[in-house]
Design an enzyme around this catalytic site. Structure first.
Site, PDB file in Angstrom:
ATOM      1  N   ILE A  63      47.241  27.435  29.237  1.00 56.89           N
ATOM      2  CA  ILE A  63      48.445  28.043  29.810  1.00 56.89           C
ATOM      3  C   ILE A  63      47.914  29.255  30.571  1.00 56.89           C
ATOM      4  O   ILE A  63      47.137  30.046  30.036  1.00 56.89           O
ATOM      5  CB  ILE A  63      49.487  28.425  28.734  1.00 56.89           C
ATOM      6  CG1 ILE A  63      50.642  29.242  29.322  1.00 56.89           C
ATOM      7  CG2 ILE A  63      48.895  29.142  27.537  1.00 56.89           C
ATOM      8  CD1 ILE A  63      51.805  29.494  28.320  1.00 56.89           C
ATOM      9  N   SER A  64      48.308  29.380  31.840  1.00 61.58           N
ATOM     10  CA  SER A  64      47.746  30.445  32.682  1.00 61.58           C
ATOM     11  C   SER A  64      48.204  31.824  32.210  1.00 61.58           C
ATOM     12  O   SER A  64      49.216  31.962  31.518  1.00 61.58           O
ATOM     13  CB  SER A  64      48.182  30.238  34.132  1.00 61.58           C
ATOM     14  OG  SER A  64      47.822  28.948  34.572  1.00 61.58           O
TER      15      SER A  64
END
Ligand code: SAM
Length: 227
Positions: A63-64
């Site tokens: 997940i960025s």
């Protein structure tokens, strides 16, 4: 983790994102404030939900970091009602941010190559009621999604060696596409704009590091460590 702890962490993060220029508009600030990132991170990282860093979500994917999510969202210049194509659903967090901004009048089509991630992402979106204007598809997003074209905005959240051909064809006149383009090791966030007459303008922005886009118009699986 207490509600108070989450609240303090979140406020601190949002102030940082604003001060550092990752959040520029009220629209993006509201989305980052109201979409609970802790829903999208694996339970063991829940205390790190509001730290500005990427987190692993399994299958070699991430997940960025909130800063890059905010920054890419700003670059898309989103409007309520936009129809968006996103490649790389991952945890569904960025999808949720897009869904929150385009609202019921809009539509987010998001493609993910790993079925299990897409299924978890859908559950995450449902928990926040942000699934209603979202269509999740399992497949190779490096060829885009012909069936629903054209799109007001295209966001690719995995690194591609070059701008995939589908972007030119599937983006509406007046549309914006944002994507990391470069090598597996490092990329430039790339902004492609199509004007009302269909003329293309490409700008290379900040350096970023994303996991690879794997597929027909991305990297080949044999070039990567990821399965
Ligand atoms: N935006 C996501 C989030 O908020 O959690 C993070 C995306 S992660 C950095 C990149 C995702 O792209 C991974 O989940 C990966 O499996 C996916 N991906 C890689 N190649 C793809 C392809 N050809 N089609 C669709 N998804 C792909």
């Amino acid at each position: 983790m207490s509600d108070n702890y989450i609240y303090q962490q979140k406020n601190r993060l949002i102030n940082y994102l604003k001060d550092a220029g990752f959040i520029k508009t009220k629209i993006v600030e509201e989305a980052i404030s109201n979409v609970d990132r802790s829903i999208f991170v694996p339970p063991k990282y829940i205390n790190e939900s509001y730290e500005d860093k990427p987190l692993t979500i399994g299958y070699g994917q991430t997940i960025s970091a909130p800063s890059i999510v905010a920054y890419m969202t700003e670059l898309l210049e989103l409007k309520e009602g936009d129809k968006i194509l996103e490649i790389g659903t991952g945890s569904g967090y960025q999808t949720a941010i897009l869904s929150y901004i385009v609202k019921e009048k809009g539509l987010v089509i998001s493609i993910e190559r790993i079925k299990e991630l897409s299924e978890t992402a859908y559950k995450n979106l449902e928990k926040l009621g942000l699934h209603k204007n979202v269509k999740l598809i399992v497949g190779d997003g490096s060829i885009g999604y012909e069936k629903e074209k054209p799109y007001d905005k295209i966001l690719i959240t995995a690194a591609s060696p070059k701008i995939p051909n589908f972007v030119y064809d599937q983006l509406k006149n007046g549309g914006i596409a944002v994507m990391p383009i470069g090598s597996i090791e490092e990329q430039k966030l790339t902004i492609l704009k199509k004007d009302d007459l269909g003329q293309i303008n490409i700008r290379y922005d900040i350096g970023v590091i994303f996991v690879p886009l794997i597929g027909q118009n991305g990297f080949k699986l044999s070039n990567t460590q990821i399965n």
